[in-house]
Design an enzyme around this catalytic site. Structure first.
Site, mmCIF file in Angstrom:
data_model
loop_
_atom_site.group_PDB
_atom_site.id
_atom_site.type_symbol
_atom_site.label_atom_id
_atom_site.label_comp_id
_atom_site.label_asym_id
_atom_site.label_seq_id
_atom_site.Cartn_x
_atom_site.Cartn_y
_atom_site.Cartn_z
ATOM 1 N N TRP A 88 48.794 89.293 24.193
ATOM 2 C CA TRP A 88 49.233 87.918 24.476
ATOM 3 C C TRP A 88 48.869 86.973 23.339
ATOM 4 O O TRP A 88 49.618 86.028 23.049
ATOM 5 C CB TRP A 88 48.694 87.440 25.826
ATOM 6 C CG TRP A 88 49.422 88.099 26.958
ATOM 7 C CD1 TRP A 88 48.904 88.957 27.876
ATOM 8 C CD2 TRP A 88 50.828 87.985 27.269
ATOM 9 N NE1 TRP A 88 49.888 89.376 28.741
ATOM 10 C CE2 TRP A 88 51.080 88.796 28.398
ATOM 11 C CE3 TRP A 88 51.896 87.278 26.710
ATOM 12 C CZ2 TRP A 88 52.343 88.925 28.971
ATOM 13 C CZ3 TRP A 88 53.158 87.412 27.284
ATOM 14 C CH2 TRP A 88 53.370 88.220 28.404
ATOM 15 N N ASP A 100 45.002 80.132 26.258
ATOM 16 C CA ASP A 100 45.941 80.712 27.222
ATOM 17 C C ASP A 100 45.094 81.338 28.330
ATOM 18 O O ASP A 100 44.466 82.370 28.131
ATOM 19 C CB ASP A 100 46.807 81.776 26.528
ATOM 20 C CG ASP A 100 47.734 82.495 27.501
ATOM 21 O OD1 ASP A 100 47.721 82.181 28.705
ATOM 22 O OD2 ASP A 100 48.485 83.380 27.031
ATOM 23 N N LYS A 153 49.866 84.652 38.163
ATOM 24 C CA LYS A 153 48.702 85.515 38.370
ATOM 25 C C LYS A 153 47.739 84.902 39.393
ATOM 26 O O LYS A 153 47.445 85.525 40.389
ATOM 27 C CB LYS A 153 47.972 85.772 37.047
ATOM 28 C CG LYS A 153 48.640 86.816 36.147
ATOM 29 C CD LYS A 153 49.731 86.268 35.269
ATOM 30 C CE LYS A 153 50.463 87.349 34.505
ATOM 31 N NZ LYS A 153 50.869 86.916 33.170
HETATM 32 C C1 LIG Z 1 51.616 86.750 32.013
HETATM 33 C C2 LIG Z 1 51.059 86.129 30.808
HETATM 34 C C3 LIG Z 1 51.838 85.338 29.936
HETATM 35 C C4 LIG Z 1 53.334 85.212 30.048
HETATM 36 O O1 LIG Z 1 53.781 84.438 31.052
HETATM 37 P P1 LIG Z 1 55.354 84.226 31.272
HETATM 38 O O2 LIG Z 1 55.348 83.392 32.502
HETATM 39 O O3 LIG Z 1 55.985 85.559 31.449
HETATM 40 O O4 LIG Z 1 55.891 83.508 30.107
HETATM 41 C C5 LIG Z 1 51.209 84.750 28.861
HETATM 42 N N1 LIG Z 1 49.907 84.928 28.629
HETATM 43 C C6 LIG Z 1 49.130 85.688 29.439
HETATM 44 C C7 LIG Z 1 47.675 85.852 29.142
HETATM 45 C C8 LIG Z 1 49.687 86.312 30.552
HETATM 46 O O5 LIG Z 1 48.916 87.074 31.350
#
Ligand SMILES: *Cc1c(COP(=O)(O)O)cnc(C)c1O
Length: 370
Positions: free
Chosen positions: A111, A182, A206
């Site tokens: 990521w 993030d 999540k």
């Molecule tokens: C799932 C995830 C994303 C991506 O999210 P989207 O909604 O598919 O754009 C980005 N960063 C992390 C750490 C994730 O777990």
């Protein structure tokens, strides 16, 4: 034994999907109960105007609950944005564009790589730390202010690498450069000191609610650095001015997020859920470590409490494990294709019973295929 679950007749299942992930059963039941008739309006919450006083009250309550849960200081704006985590991969560099020419990145996994790739369309990028192997186990470089170009627009890292199962518990020290994180896969899983961050962002699917929504927490002195070309609906200052309703927000997702925040408060807030998350993760890693069958390749200091990963003694067994676990009602354990092996995502909504069921299955599976 078949039982009625979510109104469907099926064997009880535990869903270990990395995302979109399971939501708390109590939240789903409440949503189901008021699906057709919200607040006695004779309509669903998704069928009313986001400008109605009822919806605005819902939105404000959700925002306040999130603020309470994370103790967000008053000099931060909370935005309910669209476009998930990746939407923010683009929005962050556009919005912080005027704060410097370069971005420093900690590359702890997939990521981080995704975020860097997108940011490099807008700014020069610079990698200041990455995964370091220690005795065959992954660790992540620790970051000090001396490594960061103090003229950078921001420093970016991912606090939980969902794919690799790597979690960074120590907040990097980047001096006066705004720290951007993030937090898509571990937001609200434990207390955090928001005041250390310039921007916190997270896709919702999540630990917050349904996919598509994202939450952005941004320090208000960082609202004025957007590049002029920034699309208006991604522009933080505009979103803040309009209370995240410049364009029609994802109203149903916001509503569900609000229910999740209320549920989290009932769990003792992030402090309460952090204890449960620690207990769940400890159970699963103990099961892995005590076996001579399963292997986790992350250093104990960096093991994710949300997405533990593990490998079987040979990859031929992977498909067998997936098939038999599905049959036992333990779904979505297949690891990400880039890593292989298995991954059990155990976010806030996963009850400890689910982890117990998984470890029991794992022990039986190891005995059978040793
Ligand atoms: C799932 C995830 C994303 C991506 O999210 P989207 O909604 O598919 O754009 C980005 N960063 C992390 C750490 C994730 O777990």
């Amino acid at each position: 034994m078949p039982l009625v679950f979510f109104g469907r007749k099926m064997t009880k299942i535990y869903n270990f999907c990395a995302g979109p992930a399971m939501l708390p059963v109590a939240v789903m039941q409440k949503a189901q109960a008021e699906f057709l008739d919200w607040q006695s309006m004779g309509r669903s919450v998704m069928e009313i105007s986001h400008r109605s006083k009822e919806y605005i009250a819902l939105a404000e309550t959700a925002e306040q609950d999130l603020k309470d849960l994370l103790c967000v200081p008053d000099n931060y704006k909370i935005l309910f944005a669209q476009g998930g985590g990746r939407g923010q991969f683009s929005a962050v560099p556009m919005n912080l564009h005027g704060n410097g020419d370069t971005v420093d990145f900690l590359m702890s996994g997939s990521w981080s790589e995704g975020a860097l790739k997108e940011a490099s369309k807008f700014l020069k990028t610079n990698v200041v730390g990455d995964i370091v192997m220690q005795d065959g186990l992954s660790t992540v470089s620790s970051i000090t202010a001396a490594q960061i170009d103090q003229k950078s627009a921001y420093f970016h890292y991912c606090s939980n690498e969902t794919i690799e199962g790597i979690e960074i518990n120590d907040i990097p020290d980047c001096g006066d450069v705004p720290l951007v994180v993030d937090m898509s896969s571990n937001i609200l899983s434990k207390p955090i000191d928001v005041s250390k961050f310039g921007v916190i962002y997270a896709g919702a699917q999540k630990n917050i609610g349904p996919s598509g929504l994202s939450v952005v927490i941004v320090r208000d002195d960082l609202l004025d650095f957007a590049m002029p070309e920034t699309p208006t609906f991604l522009h933080y200052q505009t979103m803040a001015n309009y209370n995240s309703m410049y364009n029609t927000p994802p109203t149903y997702s916001w509503y569900l997020a609000g229910l999740v925040f209320k549920w989290l408060k009932e769990q003792g807030g992030v402090e309460g859920i952090a204890e449960k998350n620690a207990e769940k993760a400890a159970l699963l890693y103990k099961c892995i470590d005590e076996s001579d069958f399963y292997l986790n390749k992350v250093h104990p200091d960096f093991r994710s409490k949300m997405n533990p990963t593990f490998h079987l003694p040979n990859t031929d067994l992977d498909a067998v494990f997936v098939k038999e676990s599905e049959k036992a009602g333990l779904t979505a354990l297949k690891g990400h294709r880039s890593i292989g092996g298995m991954r059990a995502s155990i976010y806030n909504a996963m009850p400890i019973e689910g982890v117990n069921a998984l470890t029991e299955f794992m022990q039986n599976f190891a005995r059978k295929y040793k």
